[in-house]
Design a protein around this motif. Structure first.
Motif, PDB file in Angstrom:
ATOM      1  N   TYR A  85       0.792  -1.139  -0.092  1.00  0.00           N
ATOM      2  CA  TYR A  85       0.128   0.066  -0.034  1.00  0.00           C
ATOM      3  C   TYR A  85       1.001   1.198   0.007  1.00  0.00           C
ATOM      4  CZ  TYR A  85      -3.334  -3.484   1.325  1.00  0.00           C
ATOM      5  OH  TYR A  85      -4.057  -4.661   1.457  1.00  0.00           O
ATOM      6  N   ALA A  86       1.286   1.795  -1.214  1.00  0.00           N
ATOM      7  CA  ALA A  86       2.248   2.908  -1.492  1.00  0.00           C
ATOM      8  C   ALA A  86       1.422   4.153  -2.061  1.00  0.00           C
ATOM      9  CB  ALA A  86       3.383   2.348  -2.287  1.00  0.00           C
ATOM     10  N   ALA A  87       1.826   5.277  -1.587  1.00  0.00           N
ATOM     11  CA  ALA A  87       1.302   6.461  -1.659  1.00  0.00           C
ATOM     12  C   ALA A  87       2.008   7.320  -2.060  1.00  0.00           C
ATOM     13  CB  ALA A  87       0.425   7.065  -0.921  1.00  0.00           C
ATOM     14  N   GLY A  88       2.554   7.857  -3.350  1.00  0.00           N
ATOM     15  CA  GLY A  88       3.373   8.762  -3.750  1.00  0.00           C
ATOM     16  C   GLY A  88       3.544   8.810  -5.026  1.00  0.00           C
ATOM     17  N   PHE A  89       4.529   9.772  -5.536  1.00  0.00           N
ATOM     18  CA  PHE A  89       4.758   9.791  -7.109  1.00  0.00           C
ATOM     19  C   PHE A  89       5.149   8.656  -7.625  1.00  0.00           C
ATOM     20  CE2 PHE A  89       7.526  10.754 -10.537  1.00  0.00           C
ATOM     21  CZ  PHE A  89       6.557  11.679 -11.320  1.00  0.00           C
ATOM     22  N   TYR A  90       6.202   7.933  -7.464  1.00  0.00           N
ATOM     23  CA  TYR A  90       6.899   6.885  -7.874  1.00  0.00           C
ATOM     24  C   TYR A  90       5.742   5.710  -7.928  1.00  0.00           C
ATOM     25  CZ  TYR A  90       9.739   2.717  -8.739  1.00  0.00           C
ATOM     26  OH  TYR A  90      10.396   1.572  -9.379  1.00  0.00           O
ATOM     27  N   ALA A  91       5.034   5.648  -6.707  1.00  0.00           N
ATOM     28  CA  ALA A  91       4.025   4.321  -6.676  1.00  0.00           C
ATOM     29  C   ALA A  91       2.854   4.472  -7.725  1.00  0.00           C
ATOM     30  CB  ALA A  91       3.324   4.281  -5.309  1.00  0.00           C
ATOM     31  N   VAL A  92       2.551   5.956  -7.882  1.00  0.00           N
ATOM     32  CA  VAL A  92       1.520   6.039  -8.980  1.00  0.00           C
ATOM     33  C   VAL A  92       1.927   5.857 -10.322  1.00  0.00           C
ATOM     34  CG1 VAL A  92       0.046   7.942  -9.885  1.00  0.00           C
ATOM     35  CG2 VAL A  92       0.221   7.592  -7.464  1.00  0.00           C
ATOM     36  N   THR A  93       3.259   6.223 -10.647  1.00  0.00           N
ATOM     37  CA  THR A  93       3.729   6.130 -11.831  1.00  0.00           C
ATOM     38  C   THR A  93       3.687   4.403 -12.174  1.00  0.00           C
ATOM     39  OG1 THR A  93       5.990   6.514 -11.119  1.00  0.00           O
ATOM     40  CG2 THR A  93       4.808   8.237 -12.201  1.00  0.00           C
ATOM     41  N   GLN A  94       4.244   3.938 -11.239  1.00  0.00           N
ATOM     42  CA  GLN A  94       4.516   2.375 -11.402  1.00  0.00           C
ATOM     43  C   GLN A  94       3.268   1.756 -11.681  1.00  0.00           C
ATOM     44  OE1 GLN A  94       7.367   0.811 -11.788  1.00  0.00           O
ATOM     45  NE2 GLN A  94       8.096   2.852 -12.045  1.00  0.00           N
ATOM     46  N   TYR A  95       2.007   2.270 -10.956  1.00  0.00           N
ATOM     47  CA  TYR A  95       0.818   1.556 -11.210  1.00  0.00           C
ATOM     48  C   TYR A  95       0.360   1.885 -12.434  1.00  0.00           C
ATOM     49  CZ  TYR A  95      -4.343   0.756 -10.317  1.00  0.00           C
ATOM     50  OH  TYR A  95      -5.532   0.293 -10.480  1.00  0.00           O
ATOM     51  N   ARG A  96       0.547   3.003 -12.978  1.00  0.00           N
ATOM     52  CA  ARG A  96      -0.264   3.506 -14.356  1.00  0.00           C
ATOM     53  C   ARG A  96       0.449   2.786 -15.334  1.00  0.00           C
ATOM     54  NH1 ARG A  96      -0.799   9.396 -15.408  1.00  0.00           N
ATOM     55  NH2 ARG A  96      -2.093   8.593 -16.828  1.00  0.00           N
ATOM     56  N   ALA A  97       1.894   2.512 -15.152  1.00  0.00           N
ATOM     57  CA  ALA A  97       2.644   1.766 -16.234  1.00  0.00           C
ATOM     58  C   ALA A  97       2.458   0.475 -16.125  1.00  0.00           C
ATOM     59  CB  ALA A  97       4.169   1.909 -15.790  1.00  0.00           C
ATOM     60  N   ARG A  98       1.902  -0.313 -15.076  1.00  0.00           N
ATOM     61  CA  ARG A  98       1.455  -1.678 -15.192  1.00  0.00           C
ATOM     62  C   ARG A  98       0.283  -1.743 -15.810  1.00  0.00           C
ATOM     63  NH1 ARG A  98       1.862  -3.456  -9.412  1.00  0.00           N
ATOM     64  NH2 ARG A  98       2.793  -1.423  -8.950  1.00  0.00           N
ATOM     65  N   SER A  99      -0.843  -0.753 -15.455  1.00  0.00           N
ATOM     66  CA  SER A  99      -2.082  -0.928 -15.859  1.00  0.00           C
ATOM     67  C   SER A  99      -2.281  -0.739 -17.307  1.00  0.00           C
ATOM     68  CB  SER A  99      -3.183   0.029 -15.252  1.00  0.00           C
ATOM     69  OG  SER A  99      -2.688   1.236 -15.312  1.00  0.00           O
ATOM     70  N   VAL A 100      -1.391   0.532 -17.710  1.00  0.00           N
ATOM     71  CA  VAL A 100      -1.371   0.468 -19.159  1.00  0.00           C
ATOM     72  C   VAL A 100      -0.525  -0.575 -19.940  1.00  0.00           C
ATOM     73  CG1 VAL A 100      -0.368   2.134 -21.068  1.00  0.00           C
ATOM     74  CG2 VAL A 100      -1.187   3.191 -19.182  1.00  0.00           C
ATOM     75  N   GLY A 101       0.358  -1.136 -19.588  1.00  0.00           N
ATOM     76  CA  GLY A 101       1.147  -2.402 -19.983  1.00  0.00           C
ATOM     77  C   GLY A 101       0.157  -3.506 -20.165  1.00  0.00           C
ATOM     78  N   ASP A 102      -0.699  -3.799 -19.029  1.00  0.00           N
ATOM     79  CA  ASP A 102      -1.609  -5.017 -18.881  1.00  0.00           C
ATOM     80  C   ASP A 102      -2.448  -4.768 -20.139  1.00  0.00           C
ATOM     81  OD1 ASP A 102      -0.138  -6.104 -16.795  1.00  0.00           O
ATOM     82  OD2 ASP A 102      -1.459  -5.289 -15.450  1.00  0.00           O
ATOM     83  N   ASP A 103      -3.059  -3.522 -20.274  1.00  0.00           N
ATOM     84  CA  ASP A 103      -4.036  -3.315 -21.503  1.00  0.00           C
ATOM     85  C   ASP A 103      -3.606  -3.664 -22.905  1.00  0.00           C
ATOM     86  OD1 ASP A 103      -5.940  -2.888 -19.535  1.00  0.00           O
ATOM     87  OD2 ASP A 103      -5.828  -0.437 -19.701  1.00  0.00           O
ATOM     88  N   ALA A 104      -2.347  -3.215 -22.986  1.00  0.00           N
ATOM     89  CA  ALA A 104      -1.561  -3.539 -24.254  1.00  0.00           C
ATOM     90  C   ALA A 104      -1.102  -4.841 -24.395  1.00  0.00           C
ATOM     91  CB  ALA A 104      -0.321  -2.583 -24.407  1.00  0.00           C
ATOM     92  N   ASP A 105      -0.788  -5.492 -23.516  1.00  0.00           N
ATOM     93  CA  ASP A 105      -0.419  -6.944 -23.720  1.00  0.00           C
ATOM     94  C   ASP A 105      -1.507  -7.988 -23.702  1.00  0.00           C
ATOM     95  OD1 ASP A 105       2.314  -6.242 -23.628  1.00  0.00           O
ATOM     96  OD2 ASP A 105       2.586  -6.566 -21.550  1.00  0.00           O
ATOM     97  N   SER A 106      -2.798  -7.675 -23.291  1.00  0.00           N
ATOM     98  CA  SER A 106      -3.742  -8.498 -23.330  1.00  0.00           C
ATOM     99  C   SER A 106      -4.348  -8.726 -24.546  1.00  0.00           C
ATOM    100  CB  SER A 106      -4.868  -8.173 -22.213  1.00  0.00           C
ATOM    101  OG  SER A 106      -5.442  -6.862 -22.737  1.00  0.00           O
TER     102      SER A 106
END
Length: 109
Positions: A85-106
């Protein structure tokens, strides 16, 4: 870059300890115990530049509950925080990168 800063701070703390300096601006250079406050602090509840423990607050903080600029823990809050459970700039950018990457790979068959 963060690792270099941490190693540098550890080297400064080691140098101060070897030189016999125990406190700096009213805070201990090294502190350990149930409740510890110092530049390098370790304890259940710790605060310092480099701190680790169950609850830790500092620029570089690591623990179950950690708050700091660079924080690592199960629950972590900071600009660059890593944890479940992380809150911060790095955590948000990593979460967004994973969610965008998951959509592109599926792909649907």
């Amino acid at each position: 870059m963060t690792g270099i800063v941490v190693v540098g701070l550890l080297a400064v703390a080691l140098g101060l300890t070897v030189a016999g300096v125990e406190t700096l601006a009213g805070f201990g250079v090294l502190a350990a115990g149930d409740t510890a406050f110092g530049y390098l602090a370790a304890g259940n509840f710790s605060g310092g530049v480099l701190s680790t423990g169950i609850s830790s607050v500092g620029i570089f903080a690591a623990g179950v509950f950690s708050v700091g600029v660079f924080s690592i823990g199960i629950v972590s809050i900071g600009i660059f925080s890593v944890g479940i459970y992380a809150a911060g700039f790095y955590a948000v950018t990593q979460y967004r990168a994973r969610s965008v990457g998951d959509d592109a790979d599926s792909s649907e068959l």
